[in-house]
Structure formats: C-alpha cells, structure tokens
Design an enzyme around this catalytic site. Structure first.
Site, PDB file in Angstrom:
ATOM      1  N   ARG A 114       5.724  83.717  -0.211  1.00 21.34           N
ATOM      2  CA  ARG A 114       6.530  84.913  -0.660  1.00 21.34           C
ATOM      3  C   ARG A 114       5.852  85.295  -1.701  1.00 21.34           C
ATOM      4  NH1 ARG A 114       9.601  84.878  -6.195  1.00 21.34           N
ATOM      5  NH2 ARG A 114      10.566  86.426  -6.219  1.00 21.34           N
ATOM      6  N   HIS A 127       9.132  93.390  -7.711  1.00 20.72           N
ATOM      7  CA  HIS A 127       8.443  92.929  -8.803  1.00 20.72           C
ATOM      8  C   HIS A 127       8.507  93.475  -9.350  1.00 20.72           C
ATOM      9  CE1 HIS A 127       8.040  87.844  -8.843  1.00 20.72           C
ATOM     10  NE2 HIS A 127       7.521  88.894 -10.130  1.00 20.72           N
ATOM     11  N   GLU A 140      13.708  89.420 -10.523  1.00 23.79           N
ATOM     12  CA  GLU A 140      14.248  88.835 -11.636  1.00 23.79           C
ATOM     13  C   GLU A 140      14.523  90.692 -12.834  1.00 23.79           C
ATOM     14  OE1 GLU A 140      11.717  86.607 -14.418  1.00 23.79           O
ATOM     15  OE2 GLU A 140      11.689  85.199 -12.812  1.00 23.79           O
ATOM     16  N   ASN A 181      15.042  82.078  -9.693  1.00 24.63           N
ATOM     17  CA  ASN A 181      14.090  81.468  -9.425  1.00 24.63           C
ATOM     18  C   ASN A 181      13.986  80.646 -11.384  1.00 24.63           C
ATOM     19  OD1 ASN A 181      12.394  83.422  -8.429  1.00 24.63           O
ATOM     20  ND2 ASN A 181      11.739  84.936 -10.265  1.00 24.63           N
ATOM     21  N   TYR A 221      12.712  78.232 -15.036  1.00 22.25           N
ATOM     22  CA  TYR A 221      12.059  77.113 -15.513  1.00 22.25           C
ATOM     23  C   TYR A 221      11.822  76.462 -17.078  1.00 22.25           C
ATOM     24  CZ  TYR A 221       8.293  80.579 -13.161  1.00 22.25           C
ATOM     25  OH  TYR A 221       7.985  81.249 -11.496  1.00 22.25           O
ATOM     26  N   GLU A 224      10.925  80.591  -7.700  1.00 20.71           N
ATOM     27  CA  GLU A 224       9.975  80.522  -8.080  1.00 20.71           C
ATOM     28  C   GLU A 224      10.382  79.294  -9.208  1.00 20.71           C
ATOM     29  OE1 GLU A 224       8.937  83.348 -10.665  1.00 20.71           O
ATOM     30  OE2 GLU A 224       8.486  85.135  -8.714  1.00 20.71           O
TER      31      GLU A 224
HETATM   32  C1  FCB Z   1       8.868  84.552 -13.706  1.00 19.67           C
HETATM   33  C2  FCB Z   1       8.323  86.309 -12.282  1.00 19.67           C
HETATM   34  C3  FCB Z   1       6.434  85.347 -12.356  1.00 19.67           C
HETATM   35  C4  FCB Z   1       5.597  85.115 -13.075  1.00 19.67           C
HETATM   36  C5  FCB Z   1       6.800  83.517 -13.563  1.00 19.67           C
HETATM   37  C6  FCB Z   1       5.837  82.827 -14.629  1.00 19.67           C
HETATM   38  O1  FCB Z   1       9.323  85.609 -14.170  1.00 19.67           O
HETATM   39  O2  FCB Z   1       8.889  86.921 -11.642  1.00 19.67           O
HETATM   40  O3  FCB Z   1       6.093  87.068 -12.040  1.00 19.67           O
HETATM   41  O4  FCB Z   1       4.819  85.208 -13.676  1.00 19.67           O
HETATM   42  O5  FCB Z   1       7.986  84.341 -13.994  1.00 19.67           O
END
Ligand code: FCB
Length: 443
Positions: free
Chosen positions: A81, A125, A170, A296, A298, A351
């Site tokens: 990607r 992006h 995002e 995505n 985290y 992600e």
């Molecule tokens: C996300 C982004 C990516 C990177 C990660 C850690 O929010 O899409 O570009 O910075 O975080």
C-alpha cells in the site's frame, strides 16, 4: 524467540501487506517537475516539526524504489500500500499533468508486477498541492471537483494495474489536525473550519468514487478511515456520555454519511449544523457503494471527564508515540462496525503498527516489542473474523522507518530500519518474524 504463533491461522486468500505514504518516504521533493504540497510548505516553516526536519529527502524512495520493492518481496507479502503524490503528477493540483511524475509511479508498478506484488494505492495521504491551497484548499468547495478530476486520471491510467484505490487516508486527521488544532499542514486552528473541511473531504470522496466508476476502473474502490472504539474511563454517566460523543464525532462522523447518507444523529442533536455549508444534494453524492473499507487502528479513545483526565492503565504498555497498546480495541471496533452498518463491505486493516526506540546492536535490531504488538493485533483481527466481520487483509505500518509528520524522524515504525545519513536499510527482527509468519500461513 521469533516463532510465529501457531494459533493464528488465516484464510489462504487473506492479503498480507506493508504500507507507506508518498511524502513520508519519497523525497525527490523538486525532482522532475514535482510541485510543492502543503507538507513542503509546513515543514519549511520553523517550529512546525519537532526536530525541524522535512520530507525533502526522507527515505529517498524516489530514487531507490527498485531496491525497496526487492525488500518488500523479501518479506513474503503479496501486497504493498502506497500513496500517489498529487503534486508530482499534477504540480498545481489543476491544469497540466506531469508525465515524468506518472512515469515514476508507472515504473514502480512495473517493478511490483515483476515481483508479483499487488498494488493498493491511496490518492490523498494529506499532501494537497500548494497550488490548490493558494486557492483556499479544502475550505474551497471547488477543490472537491479538482480531486475528482485527479482521481479519474489516476484510475484511467493505472486502474487496470492496481488491486485497490482508496480516495482518502484518514480524513479525520486532515480536518482535525490540519484545521482543528494546527498540528498538521496547513496548520490552521479553527474548529468551524475543520467541520467545513471534513464535509468537503467527504464530498470529494463521493465525487471521486463517481468519477472513477465512470472510467470503468476494474480496481476495487474505497476509503481509508482511522478509527477507535471509545471506552469511558469510569462508569459515571458523564464519562459514558462523553465516550458516546467521542465515538459519534470521530467514527460515525465519517461512517454515517458514507453508509447511511446522513451525519450521525448525536451530532445533529447537539451541533449547530448551520455553522457550515452542506448542499442538499451532497449527502447522496457522499453515499456511494464501496468495494472495501480500509481501517487504520493504533489505539482506543479512553474518555474521562475528570480534571485532570484519568489515564488508561496500559496493561500491555505504550508505544514510543505514547499510544496505549490495546489490541482488543480492534476487535471491539470491528464488531461494532458490523453491528451498526449492514452495508459494511470487505474490510482491510490498512494500517497498524508500533513506534519503538529501536537500537542497532551488533548490526541487529531486536524489536521484540513490535513483534508482540503485531501478534496481539493479528489475534484481535482473528477474533473479529470469528465474530463474522469480513476482514480480507492486514497491512503493517510501515515498511520503512520514515518521516513521521510533526514528529519528524524521531519515531520509528518500520519493519526495516533506515539510517538516514547513509540511506542503508536493515531488516529488523520484526521483519524476519513477519516473513516467517506469512510463510507459515501459506504452508
Ligand atoms: C497514521 C498515518 C500514517 C502514519 C501512522 C503512524 O495516522 O496515516 O501516515 O503517520 O499514523
């Protein structure tokens, strides 16, 4: 060490990948006619990036893409990607196309084809051409039309050579960090403008979907959203209500227009929608059928109304970004999406990854914390699949250590270490683990 978990078994059709984005790795900021983007302007403004760095050179991927694709292939993944730098292929964001810019991506696709790696591209992006920013950027409704033209051009040229095309990455960040709190380009702090921008991003997504469908692109089309479940810090009525609001304004704010054709009820109830402009036809344009949704993930949102706010315990620790490691939040989120959106299409985890303060010792980077992180999140994905969510792939963020936006080069997310002084790439232990894991799936 390094033995892939035997309990993790995914379908043979599951997509395994790694992810990057243009501004974070390419460099070649002025090469072959590329125009500046808002991130060039932002990083060259003193005080915006912690270490004062820019993406001018980054990982020099613009010149080293062939070596980088060899590295990707060595990881045993089947998919990559990456994003297209709009101002590389159309320097101003309107007007003339830059053939040399398209040649770069065509060569990259050629190298990926040679190695049998499927391409998953993102159109936006975060790097709006500065030429469009000068005309008002995402606050200007006209930008949505320019985005649709750009999307159609990319789909026309590359639609047959890529597996998927995502419109935005995002949009929450573009709106809330770019316009809400000024942490990201273009560096505006105005919450009303952030709302207008988020609406225009959604509108541009819908227009781009229509424009790409019109060129009959065989690529699967969708969008990538950053999402989190919101956990109330306590079971007080205040914390519960605040967590519901957090979920509404971050996750549902983007999901409801796309899948239900309206802004979330909670937002309509408590916001003055007259603050920003929505034309009557917009919501139907935004609601386009998607072939996939990129998620995505985290961390979760841990929501506290106390002062100072309660912090999450972080039983599994925190990353070098200070983000709580909370894998089960990914399962919770995916199950919640499935329950709320009957039209939820196939999902890719586009992600997921961890920043670690990696050290090279005797030529090796032993990043066991990152291996644990990936393993835990794959367990979370597996639990969501068992719960009926159609997750079709996982992309680790990131292939390489790279330019982490306003954190500069201090934060390392890569499976592959980059020595920025020499541009030497070194596979970390996590890269070997990921390769062994993917091979064990195929076996
Ligand atoms: C996300 C982004 C990516 C990177 C990660 C850690 O929010 O899409 O570009 O910075 O975080």
């Amino acid at each position: 060490m390094n033995n892939p978990s035997a309990s993790l078994v995914f379908s043979p059709a599951f997509t395994w990948g790694v992810a990057t984005s243009a501004y974070q790795i390419e460099g070649g900021a002025t090469a072959d006619g590329r125009g500046p983007s808002i991130w060039d302007t932002f990083t060259h403004t003193p005080g915006k990036v912690i270490d004062g760095s820019t993406g001018d050179v980054a990982c020099d991927h613009y010149h080293r893409y062939a070596e980088d694709v060899d590295i990707i292939a060595s990881l045993a993944v089947d998919s990559y990607r990456f994003s297209i730098s709009w101002s590389r292929v159309q320097p101003l964001g309107y007007g003339a196309w830059n053939e040399a810019g398209f040649d770069f991506y065509s060569n990259l696709l050629g190298k990926l084809e040679e190695k049998n790696i499927k391409a998953h591209i993102t159109l936006y992006h975060w790097d709006l051409p500065q030429g469009l920013q000068d005309k008002g950027g995402w606050l200007n409704r006209e930008t949505t039309l320019r985005f649709a033209e750009y999307a159609a051009e990319v789909a026309r040229r590359f639609g047959k050579r890529v597996a998927t095309i995502a419109t935005h990455n995002e949009p929450w960040c573009t709106a809330n960090l770019g316009y809400g709190n000024a942490q990201f380009a273009p560096g505006v702090a105005d919450t009303v403008q952030a709302l207008q921008v988020s609406h225009h991003l959604l509108l541009s997504h819908g227009l781009a979907m229509q424009a790409m469908r019109a060129v009959n692109s065989p690529a699967r089309l969708g969008i990538v959203l950053n999402q989190w479940p919101a956990t109330p810090a306590t079971d007080s009525a205040e914390d519960i209500a605040a967590a519901e609001w957090e979920y509404a304004r971050s996750v549902q704010w983007f999901m409801d227009p796309i899948f239900k054709g309206r802004y979330p009820q909670k937002a309509l109830d408590r916001m003055d929608m007259a603050q920003f402009q929505v034309h009557p036809e917009d919501m139907q344009i935004i609601r386009q059928p998607l072939d996939f949704l990129g998620v995505n993930y985290y961390f979760r949102a841990f929501v506290s109304t106390e002062n100072p706010p309660r912090q999450p315990e972080g039983k599994l620790g925190f990353s070098d970004m200070g983000w709580e490691i909370y894998p089960s939040g990914l399962t919770d989120l995916l199950l919640q999406l499935k329950a709320e959106y009957p039209d939820l299409p196939a999902v890719y985890i586009t992600e997921n990854g961890m920043a670690v303060a990696d050290q090279i010792v005797d030529g090796k980077i032993n990043d066991q914390a990152r291996i644990n992180y990936v393993q835990w999140h794959l367990e979370a994905v597996q639990a969501a699949i068992a719960g009926g969510v159609n997750v079709q792939g996982y992309f680790y963020w990131s292939l390489l250590d790279n330019f982490e936006w306003n954190s500069g080069y201090e934060k390392r997310f890569g499976l592959v270490h980059v020595d920025y002084a020499t541009q030497k790439r070194t596979l970390k232990e996590s890269a070997y683990w990921y390769r062994n894991f993917i091979r064990s799936q195929a076996a």
